[in-house]
Design an enzyme around this catalytic site. Structure first.
Site, short mmCIF file in Angstrom:
data_model
loop_
_atom_site.label_atom_id
_atom_site.label_comp_id
_atom_site.label_asym_id
_atom_site.label_seq_id
_atom_site.Cartn_x
_atom_site.Cartn_y
_atom_site.Cartn_z
N SER A 10 31.12 42.06 32.31
CA SER A 10 31.17 43.21 33.22
C SER A 10 32.04 44.35 32.69
O SER A 10 31.85 45.50 33.10
CB SER A 10 31.68 42.77 34.59
OG SER A 10 32.94 42.14 34.49
N HIS A 42 38.81 45.79 35.43
CA HIS A 42 37.89 46.90 35.15
C HIS A 42 38.62 48.24 35.28
O HIS A 42 39.80 48.28 35.65
CB HIS A 42 36.70 46.83 36.11
CG HIS A 42 35.96 45.53 36.01
ND1 HIS A 42 36.23 44.46 36.83
CD2 HIS A 42 34.99 45.13 35.16
CE1 HIS A 42 35.44 43.44 36.49
NE2 HIS A 42 34.68 43.82 35.49
N ASP A 53 41.37 44.41 41.69
CA ASP A 53 40.67 44.47 40.40
C ASP A 53 41.56 45.22 39.42
O ASP A 53 41.61 46.45 39.41
CB ASP A 53 39.33 45.19 40.56
CG ASP A 53 38.53 45.20 39.26
OD1 ASP A 53 39.07 44.75 38.23
OD2 ASP A 53 37.38 45.67 39.26
#
Length: 283
Positions: free
Chosen positions: A13, A257, A254
């Site tokens: 990802s 990312h 998160d």
């Protein structure tokens, strides 16, 4: 530089995060056509008609074949990796691309059983009798070696760029123990640790890239690096943190990312530089 070519990001990802940054930047010049999306939204293809340029994301957690252990129908987060066999989902596609940007790492921070020729040769994050214990760096090394060897074995003269490890910035815990990334400014040069595990992963990846480059030179292949590790160590302020809006995993931050727009956009400046250097391409 990429007119008439196909560029594919191969990886997890974070690779998709990189691709989305590039997609947003290029869309300021030309709106692409959304050509393909698989049922899980992991393999995507866009086409820029005016430039005859195709952009893809080829999803793979580990680059090699992996199978998750399931107990009573529930996922365990423990995987078995076949270090001699690349993940066929991306491997079948990569022979059709002109430029491949290969990356992976964050899935290796879990219990892994490592196999070669169907024989168990070791494991990561385990303490079991008669099984060799390795750190995640070894699993990363062998997975990248298998992936780059596969590309070297393809007949197409693909330019392959390895994107180095992108650090996370969890503080006061891990992703599932309350860790967060709430800083609002970058680190100073002297605040980052170039002796930590992040730099160790980069070292392993760069060594495997150089190994592949030596082999590929005899076959007319080009290998290079999109080296982002040092720059991104300095950007603890660039993650979505608590604002990532994931409806399935509320309550987690998160810090892996990167926000868009944000520091990740500089990866594509590095990408263009690497294409000029290793791909023999000029703007």
């Amino acid at each position: 530089m990429v007119r008439g070519k196909t560029l594919a990001f191969v990886g997890d990802s974070v690779a998709r995060n990189h691709m989305e940054s590039l997609l947003c930047l290029l869309s300021q010049e030309e709106t692409p056509v959304d050509v393909f999306k698989d049922s899980e939204d992991r393999f995507r293809t866009w086409y820029f008609r005016r430039h005859e340029f195709t952009l893809k994301i080829l999803w793979s957690k580990f680059l090699v074949m992996a199978k998750e252990e399931v107990i009573n129908g529930s996922s365990t987060g423990t995987f078995s990796l076949n270090l001699n066999e690349v993940d066929g989902e991306w491997a079948r596609e990569v022979s059709t691309v002109d430029i491949a940007v290969v990356s992976s790492a964050h899935w290796f921070f879990r219990k892994l059983y490592l196999y070669e020729q169907k024989s168990l040769v070791g494991c990561v994050y385990c303490n079991e009798p008669n099984v060799t214990s390795y750190g995640p760096e070894h699993a990363v090394r062998m997975s990248f070696r298998a992936a780059l060897d596969h590309i070297n074995g393809c007949s197409r003269r693909t330019t392959t760029l390895l994107r180095t490890f992108s650090p996370a910035h969890f503080e006061n815990g891990t992703w599932d123990t309350g860790g967060a990334c709430a800083r609002t400014g970058p680190y100073e040069e002297g605040e980052i640790d170039l002796g930590g595990s992040e730099w160790g992963f980069r070292k392993v990846q760069m060594e495997e890239m150089e190994r592949a480059k030596v082999v590929g030179r005899e076959r007319g292949k080009r290998f290079g690096a999109v080296d982002v590790t040092r720059a991104m160590l300095m950007r603890p302020d660039g993650h979505p943190g608590e604002h990532w809006g994931n409806k399935w995993m509320r309550g987690y931050n998160d810090c892996v990312h990167w926000c868009l727009p944000g520091p990740i956009d500089v990866w594509n400046d590095f990408l263009m530089a690497a294409l000029r250097l290793e791909g023999g391409m000029n703007s």
